[in-house]
Design an enzyme around this catalytic site. Structure first.
Site, PDB file in Angstrom:
ATOM      1  N   ILE A  14       1.974   9.553  -0.683  1.00 29.21           N
ATOM      2  CA  ILE A  14       1.954  10.995  -1.078  1.00 29.21           C
ATOM      3  C   ILE A  14       1.531  11.859   0.197  1.00 29.21           C
ATOM      4  CG2 ILE A  14       1.247  10.665  -3.516  1.00 29.21           C
ATOM      5  CD1 ILE A  14      -1.578  11.291  -0.812  1.00 29.21           C
ATOM      6  N   GLY A  15       1.657  11.139   1.409  1.00 33.84           N
ATOM      7  CA  GLY A  15       1.422  12.022   2.568  1.00 33.84           C
ATOM      8  C   GLY A  15       0.094  11.895   3.164  1.00 33.84           C
ATOM      9  N   LYS A  16      -0.609  11.013   2.936  1.00 32.88           N
ATOM     10  CA  LYS A  16      -2.081  10.800   3.231  1.00 32.88           C
ATOM     11  C   LYS A  16      -2.330  10.520   4.630  1.00 32.88           C
ATOM     12  CE  LYS A  16      -3.653   6.648   1.942  1.00 32.88           C
ATOM     13  NZ  LYS A  16      -3.352   6.081   3.338  1.00 32.88           N
ATOM     14  N   THR A  17      -1.105   9.722   5.563  1.00 32.50           N
ATOM     15  CA  THR A  17      -1.234   9.738   6.888  1.00 32.50           C
ATOM     16  C   THR A  17      -1.072  10.891   7.455  1.00 32.50           C
ATOM     17  OG1 THR A  17      -0.838   7.308   6.643  1.00 32.50           O
ATOM     18  CG2 THR A  17      -0.265   8.571   8.748  1.00 32.50           C
ATOM     19  N   TYR A  18       0.060  11.617   7.035  1.00 31.80           N
ATOM     20  CA  TYR A  18       0.331  12.996   7.549  1.00 31.80           C
ATOM     21  C   TYR A  18      -0.810  14.104   7.431  1.00 31.80           C
ATOM     22  CZ  TYR A  18       3.011  17.564   8.093  1.00 31.80           C
ATOM     23  OH  TYR A  18       3.665  18.668   8.381  1.00 31.80           O
ATOM     24  N   LYS A  38      -8.886   2.677  10.601  1.00 26.62           N
ATOM     25  CA  LYS A  38      -8.162   1.999   9.484  1.00 26.62           C
ATOM     26  C   LYS A  38      -8.587   0.615   9.404  1.00 26.62           C
ATOM     27  CE  LYS A  38      -3.978   2.174   6.718  1.00 26.62           C
ATOM     28  NZ  LYS A  38      -3.019   3.307   6.216  1.00 26.62           N
ATOM     29  N   ASP A  56       1.081   3.897  10.832  1.00 30.12           N
ATOM     30  CA  ASP A  56       0.341   5.012  10.403  1.00 30.12           C
ATOM     31  C   ASP A  56      -0.663   5.408  11.584  1.00 30.12           C
ATOM     32  OD1 ASP A  56       1.763   4.818   7.940  1.00 30.12           O
ATOM     33  OD2 ASP A  56       0.013   4.224   6.859  1.00 30.12           O
ATOM     34  N   GLU A 117      -8.835   6.151   7.448  1.00 33.32           N
ATOM     35  CA  GLU A 117      -8.047   6.356   6.342  1.00 33.32           C
ATOM     36  C   GLU A 117      -7.891   4.934   5.623  1.00 33.32           C
ATOM     37  OE1 GLU A 117      -3.243   6.879   6.096  1.00 33.32           O
ATOM     38  OE2 GLU A 117      -4.068   6.708   7.830  1.00 33.32           O
TER      39      GLU A 117
END
Length: 228
Positions: A14-18, A38, A56, A117
């Site tokens: 869902i784009g968490k790293t972005y 992380k 990531d 993260e």
């Protein structure tokens, strides 16, 4: 000792790293000593020398211009693109949470604002064997962290975001906010999604991230306040 914030997603991809990269970049662009950590990363790709590249973590490192070594960004790196507990089982290399706690503390001592993260959603299993059963939420509790939820702005997000918030509250884990990714201003469904998430969870949307955004649209003081 610095402050820290945990970033979880409502699911995979869902784009968490972005969004995490934008968060750390925002802090660093403001002149703040901000870092990233992380615990476990799966789906890493070997380089020409066979060394696994923690994609990531290295992405955040590059976008936010942290300049950190990979071994200080993530404790466990697995090649298989599966849940960390399964990747650990395949490699016979289970996560040692004492090591994770030590690595986290070391990063927190180095940076004033540490962004940690997660892997997938909040109940992603990290270790599930004959010795112990540990999920991501257990680790967040152990490290005494507040959580920022990253969700997709599109169809299905009301359900996944509300359930994530409900689970965090059931575990007595503080929720610091919600960021909607892939947001399209003026889209009637997405605008309603935002309203309904706030109505059903009681949590205001912290920020909206549009496709290809290079800056997080949030006041730096408000962003700093998410960290404890």
């Amino acid at each position: 000792m610095g402050k820290a914030l945990f970033i979880t997603g409502t699911g995979t991809d869902i784009g968490k790293t972005y969004v995490t990269a934008l968060i750390v970049k925002k802090l660093r662009d403001a002149g703040l000593n901000a870092g990233y950590y992380k615990a476990a990363l799966s789906g890493a790709i070997p380089d020409e020398n066979g060394r696994l590249q923690a994609g990531d973590a290295l992405y955040v490192n590059k976008i936010a211009n942290i300049g950190e070594k990979q071994e200080n960004l993530v404790s466990y790196v697995y090649e298989e693109a599966v849940s960390p507990h399964l990747a650990a089982k395949i490699n016979q290399h289970p996560i040692d949470f004492g090591r994770v706690a030590a690595d986290f503390t070391r990063a927190k001592e180095k940076y004033d604002y540490l962004t940690m993260e997660g892997s997938g959603g909040i109940i992603c299993p990290l270790r599930w064997d004959d010795t112990m059963h540990v999920g991501l939420d257990d680790l967040v509790k152990k490290l005494n962290l507040g959580v920022l939820i990253v969700a997709d702005a599109g169809l299905g997000t009301i359900n996944s975001t509300a359930l994530t918030a409900e689970h965090l509250r059931a575990r007595d884990i503080p929720i610091r906010g919600i960021i909607l990714n892939h947001y399209i201003p003026g889209d009637i469904m997405q605008e309603d999604n935002a309203r309904m998430i706030t109505a059903m969870t009681g949590i205001a949307i912290t920020a909206f991230v549009k496709k290809d955004d290079t800056d997080l649209n949030i006041d730096i003081a408000a962003l700093k306040n998410l960290y404890e």
